[in-house]
Design a protein around this motif. Structure first.
Motif, PDB file in Angstrom:
ATOM      1  N   LEU A  61       1.034  -1.540  -0.237  1.00  0.00           N
ATOM      2  CA  LEU A  61      -0.408  -0.094   0.098  1.00  0.00           C
ATOM      3  C   LEU A  61       0.951   1.002  -0.129  1.00  0.00           C
ATOM      4  O   LEU A  61      -0.254   2.562  -0.647  1.00  0.00           O
ATOM      5  N   HIS A  62       2.189   1.114  -0.344  1.00  0.00           N
ATOM      6  CA  HIS A  62       3.131   2.345  -0.200  1.00  0.00           C
ATOM      7  C   HIS A  62       3.670   2.985  -1.870  1.00  0.00           C
ATOM      8  O   HIS A  62       4.088   3.447  -1.821  1.00  0.00           O
ATOM      9  N   LEU A  91      -8.459   0.201   2.269  1.00  0.00           N
ATOM     10  CA  LEU A  91      -7.619   0.481   0.696  1.00  0.00           C
ATOM     11  C   LEU A  91      -6.899   1.758   0.516  1.00  0.00           C
ATOM     12  O   LEU A  91      -6.402   3.139   1.126  1.00  0.00           O
ATOM     13  N   ARG A  92      -6.165   2.462  -0.812  1.00  0.00           N
ATOM     14  CA  ARG A  92      -5.605   3.187  -0.748  1.00  0.00           C
ATOM     15  C   ARG A  92      -6.014   3.266  -2.280  1.00  0.00           C
ATOM     16  O   ARG A  92      -6.749   2.920  -3.015  1.00  0.00           O
ATOM     17  N   PHE A  93      -6.654   4.892  -1.998  1.00  0.00           N
ATOM     18  CA  PHE A  93      -6.747   5.790  -3.421  1.00  0.00           C
ATOM     19  C   PHE A  93      -5.199   6.918  -3.753  1.00  0.00           C
ATOM     20  O   PHE A  93      -4.979   6.959  -2.663  1.00  0.00           O
ATOM     21  N   LEU A 113     -11.551   8.140   6.193  1.00  0.00           N
ATOM     22  CA  LEU A 113     -10.518   8.209   5.097  1.00  0.00           C
ATOM     23  C   LEU A 113      -9.254   9.196   5.717  1.00  0.00           C
ATOM     24  O   LEU A 113      -9.919  10.683   6.005  1.00  0.00           O
ATOM     25  N   THR A 114      -7.987   9.236   5.672  1.00  0.00           N
ATOM     26  CA  THR A 114      -6.880   9.976   6.269  1.00  0.00           C
ATOM     27  C   THR A 114      -5.837  10.220   4.994  1.00  0.00           C
ATOM     28  O   THR A 114      -6.077   9.647   3.601  1.00  0.00           O
ATOM     29  N   VAL A 115      -5.968  11.909   4.815  1.00  0.00           N
ATOM     30  CA  VAL A 115      -4.842  12.141   3.489  1.00  0.00           C
ATOM     31  C   VAL A 115      -3.738  11.834   3.995  1.00  0.00           C
ATOM     32  O   VAL A 115      -2.587  12.118   4.677  1.00  0.00           O
ATOM     33  N   LEU A 116      -3.435  11.496   2.811  1.00  0.00           N
ATOM     34  CA  LEU A 116      -1.194  10.619   2.878  1.00  0.00           C
ATOM     35  C   LEU A 116      -0.611  11.790   2.515  1.00  0.00           C
ATOM     36  O   LEU A 116       0.388  12.662   2.953  1.00  0.00           O
ATOM     37  N   GLU A 117      -1.271  12.634   1.246  1.00  0.00           N
ATOM     38  CA  GLU A 117      -0.270  13.058   0.746  1.00  0.00           C
ATOM     39  C   GLU A 117      -1.222  14.631  -0.471  1.00  0.00           C
ATOM     40  O   GLU A 117      -2.202  13.581  -0.400  1.00  0.00           O
ATOM     41  N   ALA A 164      -4.186   9.150  -0.899  1.00  0.00           N
ATOM     42  CA  ALA A 164      -5.367   8.590   1.049  1.00  0.00           C
ATOM     43  C   ALA A 164      -5.141   7.375   1.558  1.00  0.00           C
ATOM     44  O   ALA A 164      -5.611   5.962   0.508  1.00  0.00           O
ATOM     45  N   ILE A 165      -6.033   7.214   2.417  1.00  0.00           N
ATOM     46  CA  ILE A 165      -5.916   5.626   2.751  1.00  0.00           C
ATOM     47  C   ILE A 165      -7.436   5.440   3.364  1.00  0.00           C
ATOM     48  O   ILE A 165      -7.928   6.574   4.215  1.00  0.00           O
ATOM     49  N   ALA A 166      -8.484   5.123   3.580  1.00  0.00           N
ATOM     50  CA  ALA A 166      -9.213   4.568   4.069  1.00  0.00           C
ATOM     51  C   ALA A 166      -9.956   3.202   4.740  1.00  0.00           C
ATOM     52  O   ALA A 166      -9.046   1.726   4.441  1.00  0.00           O
ATOM     53  N   ALA A 167     -10.856   3.137   5.549  1.00  0.00           N
ATOM     54  CA  ALA A 167     -10.815   2.199   6.658  1.00  0.00           C
ATOM     55  C   ALA A 167     -12.626   2.280   6.448  1.00  0.00           C
ATOM     56  O   ALA A 167     -12.745   2.752   6.059  1.00  0.00           O
TER      57      ALA A 167
END
Length: 212
Positions: A61-62, A91-93, A113-117, A164-167
């Motif tokens: 997922l990276h 999930l990764r978006f 949802l958490t924003v990564l970048e 983003a990563i979402a659970a």
């Protein structure tokens, strides 16, 4: 005045009914046996004696996904057999600049949802009344919740790629894309029904349908 026994009896029935709609698993875990032809509410379980750490782990997922498509979106799911029956998924978006996760519904899950970048505009629409749009622009590290069953979307409003990563609170949240479902169903929803629903001419409906 009702007797204490009747009161507590009714109270117990209330809590029983409240819990019956979403029962807990009857075992510590149920690692999915992907080779089993049996379909349950989830997948059949592997023999617990054969379970190992890799059944509860996932990698990859990276890695950013390929967003070279009309929506500018890539979706990758964490394939973790040990999540079977535990009521959660991950999930990764990835979003190209201007990319969208078009309006859709998850009928069986709330999503966080958490924003990564990057910078994402996110939003959901409340049920009637009054169909209010709840929206916000998120930056790296920000978190947003989409309540179960409500139409929601994400859009990259930055000049660079976003991720983003979402659970979701289900191992199978379901995915109903609004535009595709309405204009791309098989067989078609009758054009006159959609024309009245959207208050447009049938030719407009047929033009939009041709895109799906």
């Amino acid at each position: 005045m009702a007797s204490p026994i009747l009161f507590f009896g009714l109270l117990a029935l209330f809590f029983l009914a409240a819990s019956a709609s979403d029962p807990s698993p009857l075992q510590d875990f149920c690692v999915a046996d992907t080779n089993s032809p049996v379909l349950l509410n989830g997948l059949a379980c592997k023999d617990p004696k054969t379970v190992e750490a890799n059944d509860f782990s996932s990698s990859g997922l990276h890695i950013a996904g390929n967003t070279s498509n009309p929506e500018g979106l890539s979706v990758a799911s964490a394939q973790i057999p040990g999540l079977n029956t535990l009521g959660i998924s991950l999930l990764r978006f990835d979003y190209a600049p201007g990319g969208i996760n078009a309006p859709h519904i998850h009928p069986r899950a709330t999503e966080i949802l958490t924003v990564l970048e990057g910078s994402l505009e996110v939003g959901f629409v409340t049920s009637t009344p009054p169909n209010r749009l709840i929206t916000k622009v998120l930056q790296k590290g920000d978190v947003f919740v989409f309540p179960i069953g409500l139409i929601h979307y994400q859009r990259n409003v930055g000049k660079t790629s976003a991720a983003a990563i979402a659970a979701a609170s289900s191992q199978n949240p379901g995915f109903i894309p609004i535009a595709n479902s309405v204009f791309g169903s098989k067989p078609d929803i009758p054009s006159d029904v959609l024309a009245k629903a959207f208050q447009v001419d049938k030719n407009v409906v047929n033009h939009i349908r041709s895109k799906f």
